[in-house]
Design an enzyme around this catalytic site. Structure first.
Site, PDB file in Angstrom:
ATOM      1  N   CYS A 122       0.971 -30.793 -13.456  1.00  0.00           N
ATOM      2  CA  CYS A 122       0.891 -32.194 -13.889  1.00  0.00           C
ATOM      3  C   CYS A 122       2.113 -32.972 -13.387  1.00  0.00           C
ATOM      4  O   CYS A 122       3.252 -32.616 -13.699  1.00  0.00           O
ATOM      5  CB  CYS A 122       0.795 -32.289 -15.403  1.00  0.00           C
ATOM      6  SG  CYS A 122       0.740 -34.012 -15.938  1.00  0.00           S
ATOM      7  N   HIS A 147      -3.546 -26.644  -6.056  1.00  0.00           N
ATOM      8  CA  HIS A 147      -3.872 -28.029  -5.706  1.00  0.00           C
ATOM      9  C   HIS A 147      -3.022 -28.356  -4.476  1.00  0.00           C
ATOM     10  O   HIS A 147      -1.795 -28.361  -4.551  1.00  0.00           O
ATOM     11  CB  HIS A 147      -3.537 -28.936  -6.901  1.00  0.00           C
ATOM     12  CG  HIS A 147      -3.826 -30.375  -6.643  1.00  0.00           C
ATOM     13  ND1 HIS A 147      -3.528 -31.368  -7.544  1.00  0.00           N
ATOM     14  CD2 HIS A 147      -4.400 -31.000  -5.593  1.00  0.00           C
ATOM     15  CE1 HIS A 147      -3.908 -32.534  -7.048  1.00  0.00           C
ATOM     16  NE2 HIS A 147      -4.441 -32.341  -5.867  1.00  0.00           N
ATOM     17  N   ASN A 167      -8.012 -26.387  -4.591  1.00  0.00           N
ATOM     18  CA  ASN A 167      -8.266 -27.660  -5.276  1.00  0.00           C
ATOM     19  C   ASN A 167      -7.802 -28.825  -4.410  1.00  0.00           C
ATOM     20  O   ASN A 167      -6.699 -28.820  -3.889  1.00  0.00           O
ATOM     21  CB  ASN A 167      -7.524 -27.659  -6.621  1.00  0.00           C
ATOM     22  CG  ASN A 167      -7.647 -28.959  -7.394  1.00  0.00           C
ATOM     23  OD1 ASN A 167      -6.709 -29.370  -8.055  1.00  0.00           O
ATOM     24  ND2 ASN A 167      -8.789 -29.618  -7.327  1.00  0.00           N
ATOM     25  N   ASN A 201      -9.927 -32.482  -2.335  1.00  0.00           N
ATOM     26  CA  ASN A 201     -10.887 -32.901  -1.294  1.00  0.00           C
ATOM     27  C   ASN A 201     -12.285 -32.320  -1.446  1.00  0.00           C
ATOM     28  O   ASN A 201     -13.004 -32.195  -0.464  1.00  0.00           O
ATOM     29  CB  ASN A 201     -10.430 -32.522   0.124  1.00  0.00           C
ATOM     30  CG  ASN A 201      -9.055 -32.968   0.453  1.00  0.00           C
ATOM     31  OD1 ASN A 201      -8.498 -33.827  -0.210  1.00  0.00           O
ATOM     32  ND2 ASN A 201      -8.478 -32.376   1.485  1.00  0.00           N
ATOM     33  N   GLU A 219     -11.982 -35.367  -9.779  1.00  0.00           N
ATOM     34  CA  GLU A 219     -12.374 -36.792  -9.773  1.00  0.00           C
ATOM     35  C   GLU A 219     -13.828 -37.004  -9.377  1.00  0.00           C
ATOM     36  O   GLU A 219     -14.520 -37.812  -9.984  1.00  0.00           O
ATOM     37  CB  GLU A 219     -11.468 -37.566  -8.802  1.00  0.00           C
ATOM     38  CG  GLU A 219     -10.050 -37.645  -9.305  1.00  0.00           C
ATOM     39  CD  GLU A 219      -9.479 -39.053  -9.250  1.00  0.00           C
ATOM     40  OE1 GLU A 219     -10.213 -40.006  -9.559  1.00  0.00           O
ATOM     41  OE2 GLU A 219      -8.303 -39.167  -8.893  1.00  0.00           O
TER      42      GLU A 219
END
Ligand SMILES: Cc1cc2nc3c(=O)[nH]c(=O)nc-3n(C[C@H](O)[C@H](O)[C@H](O)COP(=O)(O)O)c2cc1C
Length: 432
Positions: free
Chosen positions: A188, A255, A288, A290, A313
């Site tokens: 985060c 990510h 993670n 794209n 998203e």
């Protein structure tokens, strides 16, 4: 070999059967969730009603059953060589059916009803939203509202943020029998995480990260996973990943953006860095960033060698992504090979609302999903969005009415599917 999307989707579906696991007591309420990572939709009116549960959860209460530990010979990290730990990590992953299509953790957004919707449309595993380990140990109201699950909600990663190994362990022990991994949020990048000293800000204190992972690996009955961001320098990322594996991490989600690369829509994730991590580790690695449609899934798995992908998203706009559906944004230039999938976001939203009636969650989560799933529709009829924003106290009647209103306005925005991707989802969620 280029995978045929249809066969690809179906084979992943059939591989995804998780072993039966215990049911979980369902929740009531709280308003303590760290409201981070939220983006885009126009701010609804601030009102405490949004933190109330959408219905009475009493009927849902179920006690956990005795759970067989996935690691019957003790905790995964206890007294084992690196090779044996990796073997156990893979055995666990295989037992879960090697899920490839995974709902990423999302505060206020990857809650039980949304996970169930995504699972119905092809997701093979899911993360809870990040839970704050200290608040989780201290506040019953937070626990019962922010963490809910049910027996079909597996495989499941329960994610915590933490900076104290003892508190993290205490929080994790409360939920370990309801999930397949306890995940540590090391990614985060928001201000609230900087202030709270967790998430990606622990990248500045790797000895602390190591102690968090070790504590869980030595004391839990379920494996520990971590979700990280990459460092600007590849070598730092690789050293970080190796350290996590050595500390007892059984699965790593990467990510492919740095802590400073916050805008996922504008900045592409670095799949090469993910590939390098995959090659450097012996445990399962998830990619993670794209993942916007099934072609991305296919390319990402091929290019990174990762064992699965997470999407965040895009799933919020299109929870049927993993069943092969895509929004109009992702057919531009290849319109001729796509057709109307006979499914749209309003229909998905209605299905989501039905899950919410079954598995109560705070209204604020429902409100957020309304904006995400109907964003394109609201652009065409902004007055309907205004009506939603003006409604400080939501009810299901109002929300179903809103969807009907959009349809009565003659609006329909289809989701598309590639000609060869026709996957039908039966009422119980299996592909036919
Ligand atoms: C609304 C929202 C909430 C998020 N909350 C979390 C979270 O609780 N824990 C976490 O590790 N990442 C969280 N993320 C980050 C996503 O899990 C993911 O890493 C990121 O969005 C990149 O994936 P994407 O490109 O598919 O969106 C959140 C993202 C969004 C959009």
């Amino acid at each position: 070999m280029k995978l045929k999307p249809y066969g690809f989707i179906l084979s992943l579906f059939s591989a995804a059967k998780a072993p039966p696991k215990p049911a979980m007591a369902a929740p009531s309420l709280a308003q303590t969730s760290a409201n981070f990572h939220t983006s885009a939709p126009p701010e609804p009116p601030q009102d405490l009603d949004d933190d109330l549960l959408c219905s009475d959860p009493q009927a849902q209460g179920r006690e956990p059953t005795d759970d067989a530990s996935p690691f019957p010979n003790g905790s995964p990290g206890r007294c084992l060589s690196a090779g044996s730990r990796a073997e156990r990590a893979w055995a666990h992953w295989a037992e879960l059916g090697r899920p490839k299509l995974i709902v990423a953790p999302m505060v206020d957004n990857s809650e039980l009803p949304f996970r169930m919707l995504c699972r119905k449309y092809g997701a093979e595993a899911a993360y809870t939203p990040m839970l704050h380990s200290r608040i989780f140990t201290e506040t019953e109201k937070y626990r019962s509202t922010e963490f809910t699950t049910c027996k079909e909600d597996r495989p499941l990663f329960v994610q915590f943020c933490a900076n104290d190994p003892d508190i993290l362990l205490e929080a994790a022990q409360r939920v370990e029998s309801y999930c397949d991994y306890i995940d540590i949020n090391l990614g985060c990048p928001q201000r609230i995480a900087r202030r709270g000293n967790y998430g990606a800000f622990l990248m500045d204190n790797l000895p602390l990260v190591k102690s968090l992972v070790q504590k869980l690996a030595l004391n839990l009955n379920v494996p520990v996973s971590c979700k990280i961001r990459v460092f600007p320098k590849l070598e730092d990322t690789l050293n970080y990943a190796r350290m996590l594996e050595e500390a007892g991490c059984s699965l790593l989600a990467v990510h492919g953006r740095t802590r400073d690369e916050k805008d996922g829509k504008k900045i592409r994730a670095d799949w090469l860095a993910i590939k390098a991590v995959k090659n450097a580790l012996s445990i399962p690695v998830l990619a993670n960033g794209n993942i916007r449609h099934m072609d991305d899934v296919e390319s990402c798995l091929k290019e990174t060698g990762a064992d699965g992908v997470l999407s965040a998203e895009t799933l919020l706009e299109n929870p049927a992504l993993f069943a092969g559906y895509r929004t109009a944004d992702w057919i531009v230039g290849s319109e001729e090979s796509h057709k109307d999938g006979h499914l749209d976001q309003a229909e998905l939203l209605v299905e989501y609302l039905k899950f919410c009636e079954k598995y109560p969650v705070p209204w604020r989560m429902i409100r957020s999903h309304m904006h995400k799933m109907l964003g394109d529709w609201f652009k065409i009829h902004p007055q309907v969005r205004d009506e939603l924003n003006a409604q400080s106290k939501l009810t299901f009647e109002f929300l179903y009415g809103l969807v009907d209103k959009l349809k009565d306005l003659g609006l329909r925005i289809p989701l598309y599917i590639k000609d060869e991707d026709v996957v039908r989802i039966s009422a119980n969620g299996s592909a036919t």
